[in-house]
Motif scaffolding. Sequence first.
Motif, PDB file in Angstrom:
ATOM      1  N   CYS A  18       0.829  -1.208   0.000  1.00 10.82           N
ATOM      2  CA  CYS A  18       0.000   0.000   0.000  1.00 10.82           C
ATOM      3  C   CYS A  18       0.857   1.248   0.000  1.00 10.82           C
ATOM      4  O   CYS A  18       0.529   2.242  -0.647  1.00 10.82           O
ATOM      5  CB  CYS A  18      -0.926   0.003   1.224  1.00 10.82           C
ATOM      6  SG  CYS A  18      -2.250  -1.201   1.120  1.00 10.82           S
ATOM      7  N   GLY A  22       0.314  -0.012  -4.066  1.00  6.53           N
ATOM      8  CA  GLY A  22      -0.330  -1.262  -4.462  1.00  6.53           C
ATOM      9  C   GLY A  22       0.280  -1.773  -5.741  1.00  6.53           C
ATOM     10  O   GLY A  22       1.427  -1.520  -6.070  1.00  6.53           O
ATOM     11  N   ASP A  77      -3.988  -9.409  -7.620  1.00  7.60           N
ATOM     12  CA  ASP A  77      -4.862  -8.247  -7.762  1.00  7.60           C
ATOM     13  C   ASP A  77      -6.335  -8.641  -7.628  1.00  7.60           C
ATOM     14  O   ASP A  77      -7.180  -7.791  -7.335  1.00  7.60           O
ATOM     15  CB  ASP A  77      -4.649  -7.592  -9.129  1.00  7.60           C
ATOM     16  CG  ASP A  77      -3.216  -7.139  -9.322  1.00  7.60           C
ATOM     17  OD1 ASP A  77      -2.730  -6.364  -8.482  1.00  7.60           O
ATOM     18  OD2 ASP A  77      -2.570  -7.576 -10.294  1.00  7.60           O
ATOM     19  N   LYS A  97     -10.041  -6.496   3.948  1.00 10.01           N
ATOM     20  CA  LYS A  97     -10.812  -5.559   3.133  1.00 10.01           C
ATOM     21  C   LYS A  97     -10.778  -6.029   1.678  1.00 10.01           C
ATOM     22  O   LYS A  97      -9.979  -5.555   0.860  1.00 10.01           O
ATOM     23  CB  LYS A  97     -10.264  -4.143   3.289  1.00 10.01           C
ATOM     24  CG  LYS A  97     -10.404  -3.612   4.712  1.00 10.01           C
ATOM     25  CD  LYS A  97     -10.010  -2.163   4.824  1.00 10.01           C
ATOM     26  CE  LYS A  97     -10.132  -1.670   6.262  1.00 10.01           C
ATOM     27  NZ  LYS A  97     -11.501  -1.837   6.803  1.00 10.01           N
ATOM     28  N   THR A 225     -11.836  -8.745  -5.414  1.00  9.97           N
ATOM     29  CA  THR A 225     -10.612  -7.947  -5.379  1.00  9.97           C
ATOM     30  C   THR A 225     -10.486  -7.247  -4.041  1.00  9.97           C
ATOM     31  O   THR A 225     -11.407  -7.285  -3.214  1.00  9.97           O
ATOM     32  CB  THR A 225     -10.588  -6.923  -6.532  1.00  9.97           C
ATOM     33  OG1 THR A 225      -9.276  -6.349  -6.629  1.00  9.97           O
ATOM     34  CG2 THR A 225     -11.600  -5.809  -6.304  1.00  9.97           C
ATOM     35  N   ARG A 226      -9.345  -6.607  -3.810  1.00  5.02           N
ATOM     36  CA  ARG A 226      -9.196  -5.782  -2.615  1.00  5.02           C
ATOM     37  C   ARG A 226     -10.013  -4.507  -2.781  1.00  5.02           C
ATOM     38  O   ARG A 226     -10.201  -4.001  -3.891  1.00  5.02           O
ATOM     39  CB  ARG A 226      -7.719  -5.416  -2.382  1.00  5.02           C
ATOM     40  CG  ARG A 226      -6.846  -6.599  -1.993  1.00  5.02           C
ATOM     41  CD  ARG A 226      -5.485  -6.150  -1.480  1.00  5.02           C
ATOM     42  NE  ARG A 226      -4.747  -5.343  -2.434  1.00  5.02           N
ATOM     43  CZ  ARG A 226      -4.061  -5.837  -3.458  1.00  5.02           C
ATOM     44  NH1 ARG A 226      -4.047  -7.158  -3.681  1.00  5.02           N
ATOM     45  NH2 ARG A 226      -3.398  -5.040  -4.271  1.00  5.02           N
ATOM     46  N   THR A 227     -10.479  -3.969  -1.664  1.00  2.00           N
ATOM     47  CA  THR A 227     -11.314  -2.774  -1.692  1.00  2.00           C
ATOM     48  C   THR A 227     -10.635  -1.635  -2.452  1.00  2.00           C
ATOM     49  O   THR A 227     -11.276  -0.911  -3.213  1.00  2.00           O
ATOM     50  CB  THR A 227     -11.644  -2.330  -0.261  1.00  2.00           C
ATOM     51  OG1 THR A 227     -12.333  -3.403   0.410  1.00  2.00           O
ATOM     52  CG2 THR A 227     -12.520  -1.087  -0.244  1.00  2.00           C
ATOM     53  N   GLU A 228      -9.339  -1.498  -2.275  1.00  5.09           N
ATOM     54  CA  GLU A 228      -8.607  -0.403  -2.920  1.00  5.09           C
ATOM     55  C   GLU A 228      -8.593  -0.506  -4.438  1.00  5.09           C
ATOM     56  O   GLU A 228      -8.342   0.481  -5.136  1.00  5.09           O
ATOM     57  CB  GLU A 228      -7.159  -0.373  -2.407  1.00  5.09           C
ATOM     58  CG  GLU A 228      -6.324  -1.538  -2.914  1.00  5.09           C
ATOM     59  CD  GLU A 228      -5.126  -1.863  -2.045  1.00  5.09           C
ATOM     60  OE1 GLU A 228      -4.016  -1.826  -2.575  1.00  5.09           O
ATOM     61  OE2 GLU A 228      -5.303  -2.165  -0.856  1.00  5.09           O
ATOM     62  N   LEU A 229      -8.882  -1.704  -4.968  1.00  6.38           N
ATOM     63  CA  LEU A 229      -8.829  -1.916  -6.417  1.00  6.38           C
ATOM     64  C   LEU A 229     -10.216  -2.053  -7.054  1.00  6.38           C
ATOM     65  O   LEU A 229     -10.312  -2.305  -8.257  1.00  6.38           O
ATOM     66  CB  LEU A 229      -8.016  -3.179  -6.745  1.00  6.38           C
ATOM     67  CG  LEU A 229      -6.523  -3.143  -6.434  1.00  6.38           C
ATOM     68  CD1 LEU A 229      -5.886  -4.490  -6.758  1.00  6.38           C
ATOM     69  CD2 LEU A 229      -5.829  -2.030  -7.206  1.00  6.38           C
ATOM     70  N   LYS A 230     -11.272  -1.881  -6.259  1.00  8.86           N
ATOM     71  CA  LYS A 230     -12.604  -2.185  -6.788  1.00  8.86           C
ATOM     72  C   LYS A 230     -12.990  -1.308  -7.978  1.00  8.86           C
ATOM     73  O   LYS A 230     -13.797  -1.704  -8.815  1.00  8.86           O
ATOM     74  CB  LYS A 230     -13.663  -2.073  -5.692  1.00  8.86           C
ATOM     75  CG  LYS A 230     -13.877  -0.665  -5.156  1.00  8.86           C
ATOM     76  CD  LYS A 230     -14.984  -0.639  -4.120  1.00  8.86           C
ATOM     77  CE  LYS A 230     -15.237   0.777  -3.607  1.00  8.86           C
ATOM     78  NZ  LYS A 230     -16.348   0.822  -2.644  1.00  8.86           N
ATOM     79  N   ASP A 231     -12.417  -0.098  -8.066  1.00  5.11           N
ATOM     80  CA  ASP A 231     -12.726   0.789  -9.188  1.00  5.11           C
ATOM     81  C   ASP A 231     -11.608   0.828 -10.227  1.00  5.11           C
ATOM     82  O   ASP A 231     -11.657   1.635 -11.165  1.00  5.11           O
ATOM     83  CB  ASP A 231     -12.980   2.221  -8.672  1.00  5.11           C
ATOM     84  CG  ASP A 231     -14.229   2.288  -7.791  1.00  5.11           C
ATOM     85  OD1 ASP A 231     -15.216   1.600  -8.133  1.00  5.11           O
ATOM     86  OD2 ASP A 231     -14.211   3.009  -6.782  1.00  5.11           O
ATOM     87  N   ASP A 232     -10.610  -0.035 -10.067  1.00  2.59           N
ATOM     88  CA  ASP A 232      -9.517  -0.123 -11.039  1.00  2.59           C
ATOM     89  C   ASP A 232     -10.096  -0.537 -12.403  1.00  2.59           C
ATOM     90  O   ASP A 232     -10.879  -1.480 -12.492  1.00  2.59           O
ATOM     91  CB  ASP A 232      -8.508  -1.164 -10.553  1.00  2.59           C
ATOM     92  CG  ASP A 232      -7.225  -1.190 -11.368  1.00  2.59           C
ATOM     93  OD1 ASP A 232      -7.304  -1.420 -12.589  1.00  2.59           O
ATOM     94  OD2 ASP A 232      -6.142  -1.002 -10.778  1.00  2.59           O
TER      95      ASP A 232
END
Length: 262
Positions: A18, A22, A77, A97, A225-232
């Motif tokens: 992070c 990431g 990812d 998450k 996916t991980r929360t941080e990548l949900k809009d990737d």
Amino acid sequence: MRIRAALIAAALTVLSACSSGGSASDTLKVGVSPVPHAQILKYVADNLAAQKGLKIEVVEFTDYVQPNTALVDGSLDANYFQTVPYLQTFTQESGAKVEWVEPVHVEPLGLYSKKVKKLDELPPGAKVALANDATNETRGLKLLEANGLIKLKAVDAPTVRDIAENPKNLQFVPLEAAQLPRSLEDTDASVINGNYAIDAGLKPATDSLALEKAEGNPNANGLVTRTELKDDKRIRDLAELLGSQQVKDYIKQTYNGSVIPV
């Protein structure tokens, strides 16, 4: 406890990932079970991904624990192997998450046997193997109940302790899901997840004594996916490709009803 222990080591790694933003690679690393998930994902990678300028690395796992721990520690990812109930259990136990993105297909859970050809041939006291994770134990018990072998108490996620009636006095053997196909040599019957059944050469649509119904089944396998990548954009593009008509047609033509597209 096993999930928590696996995540202790993952925590330090994910903090490092992070802090560096990431996954910075253009290549999307996706963890999957070998069958049918890897086959479906390889079809997407070889035939459809170029439409989106997407590069996919398919990473195979033979168990249901490592794909989530590898996702949490940043080695992956995304993953594509699990159901919503399984994911919910994982997040509740671990606090990780990670988020559900898109359902792709249903693999009906089945009851198989090398000893009998019909359900009513199961003898009194028959040994029946079940997956030892909570989600698939519940699925297996509900399959047995739906086919008249047991009756369960009215609880949300029944375990063997919640069996209210067991007229055949079935004896339940908990095993890792990946071991269930091999257990057929030693049990009277085993409840086996669709991916492991197919990988073992079983044909769920024709070889099972009983099979989950696909219609209304809450156990679709999907992309996580991980929360941080949900809009990737890469994740959204992959979700769109996995839900495409081309993939639905591939699943229908390849698995002949043993795997059913959502």
